[in-house]
Write a protein that holds these residues in place. Structure first.
Motif, PDB file in Angstrom:
ATOM      1  N   MET A 139       0.847  -1.170   0.000  1.00 39.96           N
ATOM      2  CA  MET A 139       0.000   0.000   0.000  1.00 39.96           C
ATOM      3  C   MET A 139       0.898   1.240   0.000  1.00 39.96           C
ATOM      4  N   TYR A 140       0.454   2.240  -0.741  1.00 45.74           N
ATOM      5  CA  TYR A 140       1.189   3.492  -0.827  1.00 45.74           C
ATOM      6  C   TYR A 140       0.260   4.617  -0.405  1.00 45.74           C
ATOM      7  N   LYS A 141       0.765   5.506   0.424  1.00 47.34           N
ATOM      8  CA  LYS A 141      -0.041   6.642   0.888  1.00 47.34           C
ATOM      9  C   LYS A 141       0.667   7.936   0.511  1.00 47.34           C
ATOM     10  N   GLN A 142      -0.136   8.926   0.145  1.00 45.77           N
ATOM     11  CA  GLN A 142       0.422  10.232  -0.161  1.00 45.77           C
ATOM     12  C   GLN A 142      -0.536  11.308   0.328  1.00 45.77           C
ATOM     13  N   HIS A 143       0.028  12.418   0.783  1.00 46.67           N
ATOM     14  CA  HIS A 143      -0.772  13.544   1.249  1.00 46.67           C
ATOM     15  C   HIS A 143      -0.457  14.751   0.380  1.00 46.67           C
ATOM     16  N   TRP A 144      -1.501  15.381  -0.150  1.00 48.37           N
ATOM     17  CA  TRP A 144      -1.331  16.607  -0.936  1.00 48.37           C
ATOM     18  C   TRP A 144      -1.972  17.763  -0.195  1.00 48.37           C
ATOM     19  N   ASN A 145      -1.309  18.913  -0.254  1.00 50.31           N
ATOM     20  CA  ASN A 145      -1.938  20.130   0.234  1.00 50.31           C
ATOM     21  C   ASN A 145      -2.661  20.785  -0.954  1.00 50.31           C
ATOM     22  N   GLU A 146      -3.270  21.912  -0.724  1.00 48.74           N
ATOM     23  CA  GLU A 146      -4.066  22.562  -1.769  1.00 48.74           C
ATOM     24  C   GLU A 146      -3.222  22.917  -2.993  1.00 48.74           C
ATOM     25  N   ALA A 147      -2.021  23.420  -2.778  1.00 51.51           N
ATOM     26  CA  ALA A 147      -1.154  23.799  -3.903  1.00 51.51           C
ATOM     27  C   ALA A 147      -0.779  22.580  -4.746  1.00 51.51           C
ATOM     28  N   GLN A 148      -0.494  21.463  -4.106  1.00 53.95           N
ATOM     29  CA  GLN A 148      -0.153  20.244  -4.849  1.00 53.95           C
ATOM     30  C   GLN A 148      -1.355  19.738  -5.645  1.00 53.95           C
ATOM     31  N   PHE A 149      -2.536  19.853  -5.076  1.00 54.77           N
ATOM     32  CA  PHE A 149      -3.751  19.448  -5.785  1.00 54.77           C
ATOM     33  C   PHE A 149      -3.955  20.320  -7.025  1.00 54.77           C
ATOM     34  N   ILE A 150      -3.767  21.620  -6.882  1.00 50.78           N
ATOM     35  CA  ILE A 150      -3.910  22.537  -8.014  1.00 50.78           C
ATOM     36  C   ILE A 150      -2.860  22.226  -9.088  1.00 50.78           C
ATOM     37  N   ASP A 151      -1.608  22.002  -8.680  1.00 55.25           N
ATOM     38  CA  ASP A 151      -0.546  21.662  -9.631  1.00 55.25           C
ATOM     39  C   ASP A 151      -0.869  20.385 -10.389  1.00 55.25           C
ATOM     40  N   PHE A 152      -1.363  19.375  -9.673  1.00 53.62           N
ATOM     41  CA  PHE A 152      -1.705  18.109 -10.319  1.00 53.62           C
ATOM     42  C   PHE A 152      -2.833  18.305 -11.324  1.00 53.62           C
ATOM     43  N   THR A 153      -3.848  19.050 -10.949  1.00 54.33           N
ATOM     44  CA  THR A 153      -4.973  19.306 -11.849  1.00 54.33           C
ATOM     45  C   THR A 153      -4.504  20.060 -13.093  1.00 54.33           C
ATOM     46  N   ASN A 154      -3.675  21.083 -12.907  1.00 55.98           N
ATOM     47  CA  ASN A 154      -3.149  21.828 -14.057  1.00 55.98           C
ATOM     48  C   ASN A 154      -2.295  20.934 -14.954  1.00 55.98           C
ATOM     49  N   ASN A 155      -1.561  20.025 -14.361  1.00 54.81           N
ATOM     50  CA  ASN A 155      -0.754  19.076 -15.125  1.00 54.81           C
ATOM     51  C   ASN A 155      -1.641  18.166 -15.972  1.00 54.81           C
ATOM     52  N   LEU A 156      -2.757  17.713 -15.421  1.00 58.75           N
ATOM     53  CA  LEU A 156      -3.698  16.884 -16.188  1.00 58.75           C
ATOM     54  C   LEU A 156      -4.249  17.648 -17.393  1.00 58.75           C
ATOM     55  N   VAL A 157      -4.518  18.929 -17.216  1.00 55.11           N
ATOM     56  CA  VAL A 157      -5.008  19.759 -18.320  1.00 55.11           C
ATOM     57  C   VAL A 157      -3.920  19.884 -19.383  1.00 55.11           C
ATOM     58  N   GLN A 158      -2.690  20.166 -18.976  1.00 58.73           N
ATOM     59  CA  GLN A 158      -1.578  20.319 -19.920  1.00 58.73           C
ATOM     60  C   GLN A 158      -1.325  19.042 -20.709  1.00 58.73           C
ATOM     61  N   GLN A 159      -1.496  17.897 -20.079  1.00 63.27           N
ATOM     62  CA  GLN A 159      -1.274  16.613 -20.753  1.00 63.27           C
ATOM     63  C   GLN A 159      -2.459  16.193 -21.610  1.00 63.27           C
ATOM     64  N   GLY A 160      -3.566  16.909 -21.495  1.00 64.55           N
ATOM     65  CA  GLY A 160      -4.753  16.568 -22.271  1.00 64.55           C
ATOM     66  C   GLY A 160      -5.584  15.455 -21.664  1.00 64.55           C
ATOM     67  N   ALA A 161      -5.290  15.081 -20.425  1.00 62.04           N
ATOM     68  CA  ALA A 161      -6.053  14.018 -19.766  1.00 62.04           C
ATOM     69  C   ALA A 161      -7.453  14.495 -19.397  1.00 62.04           C
ATOM     70  N   ILE A 162      -7.582  15.786 -19.100  1.00 60.63           N
ATOM     71  CA  ILE A 162      -8.884  16.411 -18.868  1.00 60.63           C
ATOM     72  C   ILE A 162      -8.905  17.717 -19.665  1.00 60.63           C
ATOM     73  N   THR A 163     -10.076  18.146 -20.071  1.00 61.97           N
ATOM     74  CA  THR A 163     -10.169  19.338 -20.913  1.00 61.97           C
ATOM     75  C   THR A 163     -10.076  20.628 -20.120  1.00 61.97           C
ATOM     76  N   SER A 164     -10.486  20.578 -18.854  1.00 66.05           N
ATOM     77  CA  SER A 164     -10.497  21.789 -18.043  1.00 66.05           C
ATOM     78  C   SER A 164     -10.389  21.411 -16.574  1.00 66.05           C
ATOM     79  N   GLY A 165      -9.692  22.233 -15.831  1.00 70.28           N
ATOM     80  CA  GLY A 165      -9.606  22.021 -14.390  1.00 70.28           C
ATOM     81  C   GLY A 165     -10.761  22.645 -13.637  1.00 70.28           C
ATOM     82  N   GLU A 166     -11.652  23.298 -14.373  1.00 74.26           N
ATOM     83  CA  GLU A 166     -12.756  24.022 -13.739  1.00 74.26           C
ATOM     84  C   GLU A 166     -13.579  23.137 -12.809  1.00 74.26           C
ATOM     85  N   LYS A 167     -13.813  21.904 -13.214  1.00 72.44           N
ATOM     86  CA  LYS A 167     -14.615  20.980 -12.404  1.00 72.44           C
ATOM     87  C   LYS A 167     -13.920  20.659 -11.071  1.00 72.44           C
TER      88      LYS A 167
END
Length: 93
Positions: free
Chosen positions: A1-29
């Protein structure tokens, strides 16, 4: 099992990264006023892949056991699905 903790900034960075990679169309959701300020991720591997659970608080030992039981059940169900497909292929041949 692997555990990870993200703060708000890490969550925002991850979401923006998904948008840049084209995995999601918008981080708005995901980047709403109610976005998590803390996100605890729990990754539980099983034979065919990995199940993950995210929560705004770390999961307890009992909760993690329930998620592990779900991963184990999913692994068994997926194995039966693969067995069924092999049987169907053999019957066709």
């Amino acid at each position: 099992m692997y555990k990870q903790h993200w703060n708000e900034a890490q969550f925002i960075d991850f979401t923006n990264n998904l948008v840049q990679q084209g995995a999601i169309t918008s981080g708005e959701k995901y980047l709403t006023q109610n976005r998590p300020t803390d996100l605890y991720l729990h990754f539980l591997p099983f034979l065919q892949g990995m199940l993950y659970a995210g929560n705004t608080a770390a999961l307890s030992k009992d909760q993690l056991q329930l998620v592990q039981n779900l991963a184990d059940a999913f692994s068994t169900a997926y194995a039966r699905y693969e067995d069924f497909n092999k049987l169907e292929s053999a019957n066709i041949k």
